[in-house]
Scaffold this active site. Structure first.
Site, short mmCIF file in Angstrom:
data_model
loop_
_atom_site.label_atom_id
_atom_site.label_comp_id
_atom_site.label_asym_id
_atom_site.label_seq_id
_atom_site.Cartn_x
_atom_site.Cartn_y
_atom_site.Cartn_z
N THR B 1 0.83 -1.20 0.00
CA THR B 1 0.00 0.00 0.00
C THR B 1 0.86 1.25 0.00
OG1 THR B 1 -1.57 -1.14 1.36
CG2 THR B 1 -1.79 1.25 1.23
N ARG B 29 -14.14 -7.68 0.53
CA ARG B 29 -13.58 -6.93 1.66
C ARG B 29 -12.84 -5.67 1.17
NH1 ARG B 29 -8.26 -5.01 3.05
NH2 ARG B 29 -8.06 -4.99 5.29
N VAL B 30 -13.11 -4.56 1.82
CA VAL B 30 -12.41 -3.32 1.52
C VAL B 30 -11.84 -2.80 2.84
CG1 VAL B 30 -12.74 -0.91 0.84
CG2 VAL B 30 -13.82 -2.72 -0.48
N THR B 52 -1.29 3.29 7.25
CA THR B 52 -1.02 2.02 6.59
C THR B 52 -0.97 0.91 7.63
OG1 THR B 52 0.50 0.88 5.07
CG2 THR B 52 1.50 2.29 6.72
N GLY B 53 -1.27 -0.30 7.20
CA GLY B 53 -1.24 -1.43 8.12
C GLY B 53 -2.46 -2.31 7.93
N ASP B 54 -3.00 -2.78 9.06
CA ASP B 54 -4.18 -3.64 9.04
C ASP B 54 -5.43 -2.76 8.85
OD1 ASP B 54 -6.37 -5.23 9.52
OD2 ASP B 54 -5.83 -5.71 11.59
#
Lengths: 182, 141
Positions: B1, B29-30, B52-54
């Site tokens: 990302t 899933r978004v 950014t991340g989960d």
């Protein structure tokens, strides 16, 4: 001296920063810089987490999410679950500029992109196909299901509701993969 | 990302994200990336931020919006980013995430949540004080 203009981006994606920076130096707007910077990462498939050929879903398909925001007009364009279009940030920019909506999703976002002149093409690559095959061979581990049968920690789907909800102490069960992120 | 924030020399701000999401997600899933205020946010009257991340965790806290609001309240960008991480950490101590923040005056910062496999976060900066894009690292908290 003023530190402006300024470009900051997540992760060490240098070519994206450079593209945004040169866009500004060439007279482009802040929006142009964001679009061009992110587009470089989409083309280069930065880290495997941006653009085509990465992060296949359970079905093996790569879909893309992108968003661009104008902090002057507080205007936003975004796409979610975009299928078969490589330049997601470009489509998000078209949502911003050519609609009064904010977020388009799925197949309808693809149709919108095609109407804006983007090419409909396969986003899978050998890498994404191999990732998916490997995941299937590991009994679909890890996955994001819970409270379903068969036991998702051991088996692939299709899944159905288990009929009871187990309280989760920690919602994060799997090891963090820093190459899998939003 | 990738999440990116830009402050133009005129003070105009913009932010954006692009991602193919997390591996092996359930179709449909978004995450946070396309959600304004979650994946990124920009406001000329304060600054811009991106996360950014989960994404499943991040989007529940609108971290980019929250960071911009902290900057509007006078916080330095690094502090604004740290405050956002600490808010999420209270509920999800083991979440995977990082935030970048930039104020309209050109200062910037970042923060991340420390995990055994994620102790430092790398991000890129380009401004008139550097001759070329420069990688910066921040220790996670």
């Amino acid at each position: 001296s003023s530190p402006l203009p300024l470009v900051v981006n997540t992760w060490p994606f240098k070519n994206a920063t450079e593209a945004a920076w040169w866009t500004l130096l060439s007279g482009g707007s802040a929006l142009d810089a964001v679009e061009n910077g992110c587009a470089v990462c989409e083309k280069e498939q930065c880290d495997g987490t941006v653009g085509f050929g990465g992060s296949p879903d359970e079905g093996g398909e790569t879909t893309l999410d992108a968003m661009i925001m104008d902090g002057t007009a507080m205007d936003v364009g975004a796409v979610g679950g975009l299928r078969r279009i490589k330049n997601a940030i470009g489509v998000a920019r078209r949502v911003l500029e050519h609609t009064t909506h904010t977020l388009l999703v799925g197949d309808s976002a693809t149709k919108f992109a095609e109407s804006m002149g983007f090419t409909n093409e396969d986003l899978s690559t050998k890498t994404s196909r191999d990732l998916h095959s490997d995941w299937l061979s590991r009994n679909c581990q890890p996955n994001y299901w819970r409270n379903v049968i068969p036991d998702p920690s051991k088996y692939c789907g299709p899944y159905k509701p288990s009929g009871f909800l187990k309280q989760s102490i920690s919602p994060h069960k799997e090891e963090v993969d820093i190459h899998s992120h939003d | 990302t990738i999440g990116m924030v830009v402050i133009h020399k005129t003070g105009h701000t913009a932010a954006g994200t692009s991602t193919n999401g997390i591996k092996f997600k359930i179709p449909g899933r978004v995450g946070d990336s396309p959600i304004p205020g979650a994946g990124a946010y920009a406001d000329d009257t304060a600054g811009a931020a991106a996360a950014t991340g989960d994404g499943d965790t991040l989007l529940r806290f609108l971290p980019s919006y929250q960071a911009v609001e902290y900057m509007r309240g006078g916080d330095d960008p690094a502090i604004a980013c740290q405050k956002v991480i600490l808010r999420i950490q209270k509920y999800y101590p083991n979440f995977f995430g990082a935030v970048i923040c930039a104020s309209v005056n050109g200062s910037y910062g970042a923060a991340c949540n420390k995990l055994p496999t994620f102790t430092q976060f790398s991000f890129m900066v380009s401004n008139s004080l550097h001759n070329e894009p420069t990688e910066k690292k921040v220790d996670c908290i």
